[in-house]
Design an enzyme around this catalytic site. Structure first.
Site, short mmCIF file in Angstrom:
data_model
loop_
_atom_site.label_atom_id
_atom_site.label_comp_id
_atom_site.label_asym_id
_atom_site.label_seq_id
_atom_site.Cartn_x
_atom_site.Cartn_y
_atom_site.Cartn_z
N LYS A 1 -12.58 -1.59 -3.14
CA LYS A 1 -11.89 -2.51 -1.88
C LYS A 1 -11.02 -3.13 -2.63
CE LYS A 1 -11.65 -1.75 3.21
NZ LYS A 1 -12.86 -0.75 3.76
N1 GLU Z 1 -11.15 2.12 4.94
C1 GLU Z 1 -12.05 3.05 5.44
C2 GLU Z 1 -13.61 2.88 4.58
O1 GLU Z 1 -13.92 2.20 4.96
C3 GLU Z 1 -11.67 5.00 4.79
C4 GLU Z 1 -11.68 4.36 2.47
C5 GLU Z 1 -11.22 5.54 2.15
O2 GLU Z 1 -11.25 7.30 2.52
O3 GLU Z 1 -11.01 5.43 1.01
O4 GLU Z 1 -14.53 3.60 4.58
#
Ligand code: GLU
Length: 425
Positions: free
Chosen positions: A115
């Site tokens: 993240k």
């Molecule tokens: N931000 C989204 C989540 O928290 C998607 C992450 C992604 O597609 O890599 O799952």
């Protein structure tokens, strides 16, 4: 020798990392011999803090703090969004990256968890400033991301345009056209059909399956949604299409209520025009805290972490909570909801639809062969419903909550990979 505690984070019981650690502690008794490796889950593999300086439109220079955390890479490259928010911290990004590890394993995607974030209020930046900040951030984290290493995606306050700038910056820096370095891109740059609404669609699919098991009819069910951004609004739309009434909504602009249900076309147009649900004519305005007392059957927290506290958990009227957001429920609240017989479909399966279609996008980019939207939605439905069934069977077998069962299924996959790869050197 005892494990040394991490020095760079001081979690509390209610902080995101503290919440995550308590969720891991709860699953350890169900891991059998793999419990030996559980400490792996409590430590991010790699955490990068970067300075993001940009020139503002008025000529001044502003600095922002950025992060990219790769929590675990045992099962594949890192995967996870990038969040722009004034209150983002390293600790929060660590927790979000860890939830990505669990989420990807829960739906069996060949990814680890990562993240990123920038501590910024993007609403205060011009379009050009936002672009410069995104490009500089991408360059700074460019040393650890890549189509085979770590693949960012949209999250809170980031979107397809920001992914396009990230893709372009990485491509320029590497002399390639690296479409697979980010997902959630615009369609013309190798994005996937169905990606924008995929997280909301996954919330709907898991909600539909959970309602079926509870013998709750979606037709006429009352739904309350916190957060009317990409996830909350897409989920609300699908529930409304299935006959449910969206009776309450809350976001940073206000809280609104209409026991007969909102007109979805009207609320969607209002949010598009004004940027939030506040001031919507088709409902009455309500005090923010009263949102948690609303008479409803399904509650969808689709905003930020830590929203369902122990105190709010006592007041929630819904029988079913669908976690569209990451980390919306505190561990103490989890216990209260379980005692009260409120079923919680946890974030790590409920909102996995986004990353699942991100995976489809990445696969399509590599094969340069693109699928139809029907095909994507069908495959998404199948993966989400199948994953939830497996988790439900695990919960029944051990008599544990769906959250602990999701962690059990996911952590087993992660730690088997950990064990099979072995410790280097
Ligand atoms: N931000 C989204 C989540 O928290 C998607 C992450 C992604 O597609 O890599 O799952």
């Amino acid at each position: 020798m005892n494990n040394n505690p991490l020095s760079f984070v001081q979690p509390t019981a209610d902080s995101p990392w503290g919440t995550y650690i308590s969720q891991v502690d709860r699953v350890v008794p169900y891991l059998g011999h793999l419990a030996k490796w559980a400490e792996t889950l409590k430590r991010p593999k790699r955490a990068l803090i970067v300075d993001v300086p940009i020139e503002l439109d008025n000529g001044e220079v502003a600095h922002f703090e950025g992060y990219r955390v790769q929590h675990n890479l045992s099962r594949g490259p890192g995967k996870g969004g990038v969040r722009y928010h004034p209150e983002v911290t390293l600790e929060e990004v660590m927790a979000l990256s860890a939830w990505m590890t669990v989420k990807c394993a829960a739906v069996n995607l060949p990814y680890g968890g990562a993240k990123g974030g920038i501590r910024v209020d993007p609403k205060k930046l011009s379009h050009k400033e936002l672009e410069r900040m995104t490009r500089r951030y991408t360059s700074e984290i460019g040393i650890i991301i890549g189509p085979q290493r770590d693949i960012p995606a949209p999250d809170v306050n980031t979107n397809g345009q920001i992914m396009a700038w990230m893709m372009d910056t990485y491509s320029m820096n590497t002399g390639t056209t690296a479409t697979g370095v980010v997902t959630g891109k615009p369609i013309h740059l190798g994005g996937s059909l169905g990606r924008v609404k995929a997280t909301g669609r996954g919330v709907f699919v898991t909600g539909r399956e959970a309602a079926r098991r509870l013998n709750m009819k979606l037709d006429g069910a009352r739904v309350a949604v916190q957060g009317f951004g990409n996830v909350g609004s897409s989920a609300a739309e699908l529930f409304a299409q299935a006959g449910a009434k969206i009776v309450a909504a809350q976001d940073h602009t206000g809280t609104i209520y209409n026991p007969s249900g909102f007109d979805m076309a009207d609320i969607t147009a209002h949010v598009k025009a004004t940027g939030g649900v506040g001031g919507f004519k088709g409902a009455e305005a309500m005090d923010g805290e009263a949102f948690w007392d609303v008479a409803c059957d399904i509650l969808i927290p689709a905003a930020l972490e830590g929203q369902i506290t122990a105190e709010r958990a006592q007041r929630i009227k819904a029988r079913l909570v669908l976690e569209g957001a990451n980390g919306p429920t505190l561990p103490t609240a989890d216990d209260i909801l379980a005692e009260r017989g409120v079923l919680v479909v946890p974030d790590v399966i409920c909102n996995a639809g986004g990353v699942t279609v991100s995976y489809f996008e990445w696969v399509q980019d590599f094969s340069s062969f693109f699928w139809s939207e029907d095909e994507i939605n069908l495959r998404l439905d199948k993966i989400m419903a199948g994953a939830l069934k497996h988790i439900w069977d695990t919960a029944d077998k051990h008599r544990i909550t769906l959250r602990t069962a999701t962690f059990a299924v996911a952590c087993e996959r992660i730690l088997i990979a950990r064990e099979e790869r072995g410790l280097y050197p």
